[in-house]
Motif scaffolding. Structure first.
Motif, PDB file in Angstrom:
ATOM      1  N   GLN A  23       0.829  -1.211   0.000  1.00 44.49           N
ATOM      2  CA  GLN A  23       0.000   0.000   0.000  1.00 44.49           C
ATOM      3  C   GLN A  23       0.863   1.260   0.000  1.00 44.49           C
ATOM      4  OE1 GLN A  23      -0.337  -2.669   1.824  1.00 44.49           O
ATOM      5  NE2 GLN A  23      -2.464  -3.165   2.310  1.00 44.49           N
ATOM      6  N   VAL A  27       0.937   4.192  -2.885  1.00 39.69           N
ATOM      7  CA  VAL A  27       0.657   5.617  -2.663  1.00 39.69           C
ATOM      8  C   VAL A  27       1.856   6.469  -3.073  1.00 39.69           C
ATOM      9  CG1 VAL A  27       0.264   7.382  -0.895  1.00 39.69           C
ATOM     10  CG2 VAL A  27      -1.039   5.242  -0.836  1.00 39.69           C
ATOM     11  N   ALA A  40      -6.085  13.285  -0.692  1.00 39.69           N
ATOM     12  CA  ALA A  40      -6.114  11.899  -0.230  1.00 39.69           C
ATOM     13  C   ALA A  40      -7.207  11.127  -0.971  1.00 39.69           C
ATOM     14  CB  ALA A  40      -6.370  11.863   1.281  1.00 39.69           C
ATOM     15  N   ILE A  43      -6.201  10.178  -4.545  1.00 44.14           N
ATOM     16  CA  ILE A  43      -5.270   9.049  -4.532  1.00 44.14           C
ATOM     17  C   ILE A  43      -6.044   7.748  -4.318  1.00 44.14           C
ATOM     18  CG2 ILE A  43      -3.327   7.991  -3.302  1.00 44.14           C
ATOM     19  CD1 ILE A  43      -2.463  10.897  -2.575  1.00 44.14           C
ATOM     20  N   TYR A  44      -6.945   7.788  -3.373  1.00 41.49           N
ATOM     21  CA  TYR A  44      -7.756   6.605  -3.077  1.00 41.49           C
ATOM     22  C   TYR A  44      -8.570   6.168  -4.300  1.00 41.49           C
ATOM     23  CZ  TYR A  44     -11.496   3.756  -1.121  1.00 41.49           C
ATOM     24  OH  TYR A  44     -12.394   2.756  -0.882  1.00 41.49           O
ATOM     25  N   LYS A  56      -9.387   3.764   2.707  1.00 47.64           N
ATOM     26  CA  LYS A  56      -9.074   5.193   2.701  1.00 47.64           C
ATOM     27  C   LYS A  56      -8.256   5.568   3.937  1.00 47.64           C
ATOM     28  CE  LYS A  56     -12.077   8.043   0.752  1.00 47.64           C
ATOM     29  NZ  LYS A  56     -13.162   9.033   0.554  1.00 47.64           N
ATOM     30  N   VAL A  59      -4.714   5.204   3.197  1.00 49.91           N
ATOM     31  CA  VAL A  59      -4.182   6.318   2.411  1.00 49.91           C
ATOM     32  C   VAL A  59      -3.843   7.481   3.330  1.00 49.91           C
ATOM     33  CG1 VAL A  59      -4.681   7.977   0.588  1.00 49.91           C
ATOM     34  CG2 VAL A  59      -5.442   5.604   0.346  1.00 49.91           C
ATOM     35  N   THR A  62      -0.807   6.587   5.497  1.00 49.65           N
ATOM     36  CA  THR A  62       0.422   6.563   4.706  1.00 49.65           C
ATOM     37  C   THR A  62       0.892   7.980   4.399  1.00 49.65           C
ATOM     38  OG1 THR A  62      -0.172   4.445   3.750  1.00 49.65           O
ATOM     39  CG2 THR A  62       1.461   5.753   2.560  1.00 49.65           C
TER      40      THR A  62
END
Lengths: 143, 143
Positions: A23, A27, A40, A43-44, A56, A59, A62
């Motif tokens: 993961q 990202v 965010a 990206i998700y 999520k 994300v 991270t």
DNA sequence: TTAAAGATTTGTTATCATTACAATTTTCGG
DNA sequence: CCGAAAATTGTAATGATAACAAATCTTTAA
């Protein structure tokens, strides 16, 4: 588009003391390959098809971790949503009020607080707001 | 603290085409008299005792109106909360990561986008992040 | 190899700033 | 004084982010 290998991404993570989970690689790679200052949520959305189990929360976790390790930068150009940038060098941003895109501006010398204040900036954000050339052109056509 | 008369506040509102209701006078006066870059919530909390019927929605509405009329400025220095400033001239801000206070920095020349980009900034935000002198002093005492 | 400990991920729920909305109150021209 | 328009209010909705606890994966030590 793939301007960096997975190898390099893993190395960067390890170098910062971040264990390179799938993961996190996903990202961080996304940010490396898409210089669009995504939120965010963006990206998700973009990773979900390829990583169906991605959460999520992961994300967000991270991104927070990558910021803490100085691997990426937060761009607080608009209230209500944070954006993220793999380029941690100082540079300015221009946000177009029409298309909402963010343009990088590199040819600006790094700024400091006025000497007499004695303040030392650990980070700096320089944000310009206006209308970009494309959108300005479209508006002039119509009038 | 009262560096501006109610008269002047009313005049400024009228001059911008804003009818000077009690609530609007209260919010605008508060910003004139407290250069603390408050959030909408802070303004509401501080005015509530004197204006018991004041609604938070009115504070938000008023702030939005004052911004639209260019009587005040939004300071988007931190995600998740907007701050407001009666000083609409260009100046930078420094946010201390310890006490969270925002310091005005005036001695910085107004910035423009690099010429080659052709971009014209309608507004500019320059934010510095770090630790202020007071908080730095406290930390050094302890160590 | 295996089992426990630790790290990571996940989904749900909570939080908090802000906005939407509709109802009520106030203001003001006629 | 009356009615329209403006302003205010309270409640409910939204949307980004964080908190949390359960589930899963990884690593370590026996």
């Amino acid at each position: 588009m793939a301007d960096i290998t997975k190898q390099k991404v893993v190395e960067q993570l390890k170098g910062a003391g971040v264990s390179p989970s799938e993961q996190r690689i996903a990202v961080f790679s996304f940010l490396h390959q898409n210089h669009i200052h995504p939120t965010a949520d963006t990206i998700y959305q973009r990773l979900s098809p390829d990583y169906p189990t991605l959460s999520k929360t992961t994300v967000y976790n991270t991104l927070k971790l990558l910021v803490a390790k100085c691997l990426i930068q937060v761009v607080a150009i608009e209230d209500g949503e944070l954006r993220f940038d793999v380029n941690t060098d100082f540079h300015a941003h221009f946000k177009c009020r029409e298309c909402l895109e963010i343009i990088d501006l590199f040819d600006i010398p790094e700024l400091q607080c006025p000497m007499e204040t004695q303040l030392i900036a650990e980070s700096t954000q320089l944000n310009f707001y206006g209308i970009c050339d494309q959108c300005k052109g479209k508006q002039e056509e119509q009038s």
